[in-house]
Design a protein around this motif. Structure first.
Motif, mmCIF file in Angstrom:
data_model
loop_
_atom_site.group_PDB
_atom_site.id
_atom_site.type_symbol
_atom_site.label_atom_id
_atom_site.label_comp_id
_atom_site.label_asym_id
_atom_site.label_seq_id
_atom_site.Cartn_x
_atom_site.Cartn_y
_atom_site.Cartn_z
ATOM 1 N N TRP A 160 0.812 -1.218 0.000
ATOM 2 C CA TRP A 160 0.000 0.000 0.000
ATOM 3 C C TRP A 160 0.852 1.277 0.000
ATOM 4 O O TRP A 160 0.342 2.370 0.175
ATOM 5 C CB TRP A 160 -0.947 0.007 1.201
ATOM 6 N N GLY A 161 2.150 1.123 -0.174
ATOM 7 C CA GLY A 161 3.028 2.286 -0.235
ATOM 8 C C GLY A 161 3.126 3.039 1.073
ATOM 9 O O GLY A 161 3.176 4.277 1.083
ATOM 10 N N PHE A 162 3.174 2.314 2.193
ATOM 11 C CA PHE A 162 3.256 2.967 3.496
ATOM 12 C C PHE A 162 4.470 3.887 3.601
ATOM 13 O O PHE A 162 4.432 4.899 4.278
ATOM 14 C CB PHE A 162 3.325 1.919 4.610
ATOM 15 N N ARG A 163 5.545 3.536 2.927
ATOM 16 C CA ARG A 163 6.783 4.313 3.027
ATOM 17 C C ARG A 163 6.898 5.419 1.985
ATOM 18 O O ARG A 163 7.715 6.322 2.146
ATOM 19 C CB ARG A 163 7.988 3.375 2.902
ATOM 20 N N SER A 164 6.113 5.340 0.913
ATOM 21 C CA SER A 164 6.316 6.259 -0.203
ATOM 22 C C SER A 164 5.094 7.102 -0.558
ATOM 23 O O SER A 164 5.238 8.145 -1.188
ATOM 24 C CB SER A 164 6.740 5.465 -1.443
ATOM 25 N N THR A 206 -3.021 11.182 12.184
ATOM 26 C CA THR A 206 -3.226 10.242 13.288
ATOM 27 C C THR A 206 -2.441 10.677 14.514
ATOM 28 O O THR A 206 -2.972 10.698 15.638
ATOM 29 C CB THR A 206 -2.813 8.824 12.862
ATOM 30 N N MET A 207 -1.196 11.035 14.328
ATOM 31 C CA MET A 207 -0.364 11.454 15.460
ATOM 32 C C MET A 207 -0.890 12.747 16.071
ATOM 33 O O MET A 207 -0.915 12.906 17.299
ATOM 34 C CB MET A 207 1.091 11.605 15.021
ATOM 35 N N LEU A 225 3.605 2.997 11.093
ATOM 36 C CA LEU A 225 2.892 3.771 12.106
ATOM 37 C C LEU A 225 3.331 3.353 13.497
ATOM 38 O O LEU A 225 3.436 4.193 14.399
ATOM 39 C CB LEU A 225 1.383 3.596 11.946
ATOM 40 N N THR A 226 3.620 2.078 13.674
ATOM 41 C CA THR A 226 4.103 1.585 14.969
ATOM 42 C C THR A 226 5.332 2.364 15.414
ATOM 43 O O THR A 226 5.460 2.738 16.590
ATOM 44 C CB THR A 226 4.481 0.092 14.875
ATOM 45 N N ARG A 227 6.215 2.605 14.482
ATOM 46 C CA ARG A 227 7.446 3.325 14.798
ATOM 47 C C ARG A 227 7.138 4.740 15.289
ATOM 48 O O ARG A 227 7.695 5.202 16.301
ATOM 49 C CB ARG A 227 8.358 3.369 13.577
#
Length: 206
Positions: A22-26, A37-38, A59-61
């Protein structure tokens, strides 16, 4: 899990083909959603967070810098191997493999719950069962953050349907305050706060 469910097999296959499907990093969408969210977290610091559907741990990080401890749960061992590698420098993170609702950790009371892009993968009955488990170890005054995609999910439930069902289930089980913090073009973000536990919830007759 001793036996792989169809759902677990499906997600392991997905992550084997693309470790970031899902392209979480990009993706700009994911980065903006994580930032929202944060920003939506009502407190600066939490003792214990549980993140359902943690995937490869992006997101965990981010959450780990706001929490003393965080437990990330995901159904895919392939995703969790990557999450563990990615977060090897964050000793306050523990990753667990399991399928919701049964894998929800009940041994410690949590003051932050994060369910981001996970509820619509569950059936209505699984959402009800998850609400039962969450109520058992969610601290009074604790927060629960829901993030749900508003586009077509290709699942039995759409994002808003899943969010509304979960919120209704929680309201039926405990006192909560619900704030619809943000509705972006492609997702909605809800924050729930658990009210003080009543005598009835504790099994005490008034």
């Amino acid at each position: 899990m001793a036996d792989m469910s169809e759902r677990a097999t499906r997600f392991d296959r997905l992550y084997t083909g693309d470790i970031d499907p899902w392209g979480f990093r990009s993706s700009a969408y994911e980065k903006e959603k994580y930032q929202a969210t944060m920003l939506a977290l009502p407190r600066a610091r939490y003792a214990l967070a549980i993140e359902a559907g943690c995937s490869i741990g992006e997101l965990t990080r981010l959450l780990s810098f706001r929490c003393d401890r965080i437990i990330g749960i995901d159904i895919s061992s392939v995703a969790l191997d990557e999450a563990t590698r990615r977060n090897a420098d964050r000793p306050n993170i523990v990753f667990r493999r399991g399928e919701l609702p049964g894998a929800w950790p009940g041994e410690n009371a949590a003051d932050l719950l994060v369910l981001s892009e996970v509820l619509y993968f569950l059936s209505p009955q699984e959402i009800e069962d998850l609400a039962d488990r969450i109520v058992a170890n969610w601290c009074p005054g604790g927060h629960c953050v829901l993030v749900n995609y508003l586009g077509p999910t290709a699942e039995a439930l759409q994002g808003s349907e899943a969010a509304n069902l979960f919120i209704s289930c929680m309201k039926a089980r405990t006192g909560i305050r619900h704030d619809a913090v943000a509705t972006a073009e492609h997702y909605r973000l809800d924050v729930l706060e658990r009210c003080a536990v009543t005598g009835a919830e504790q099994g005490i007759n008034p």
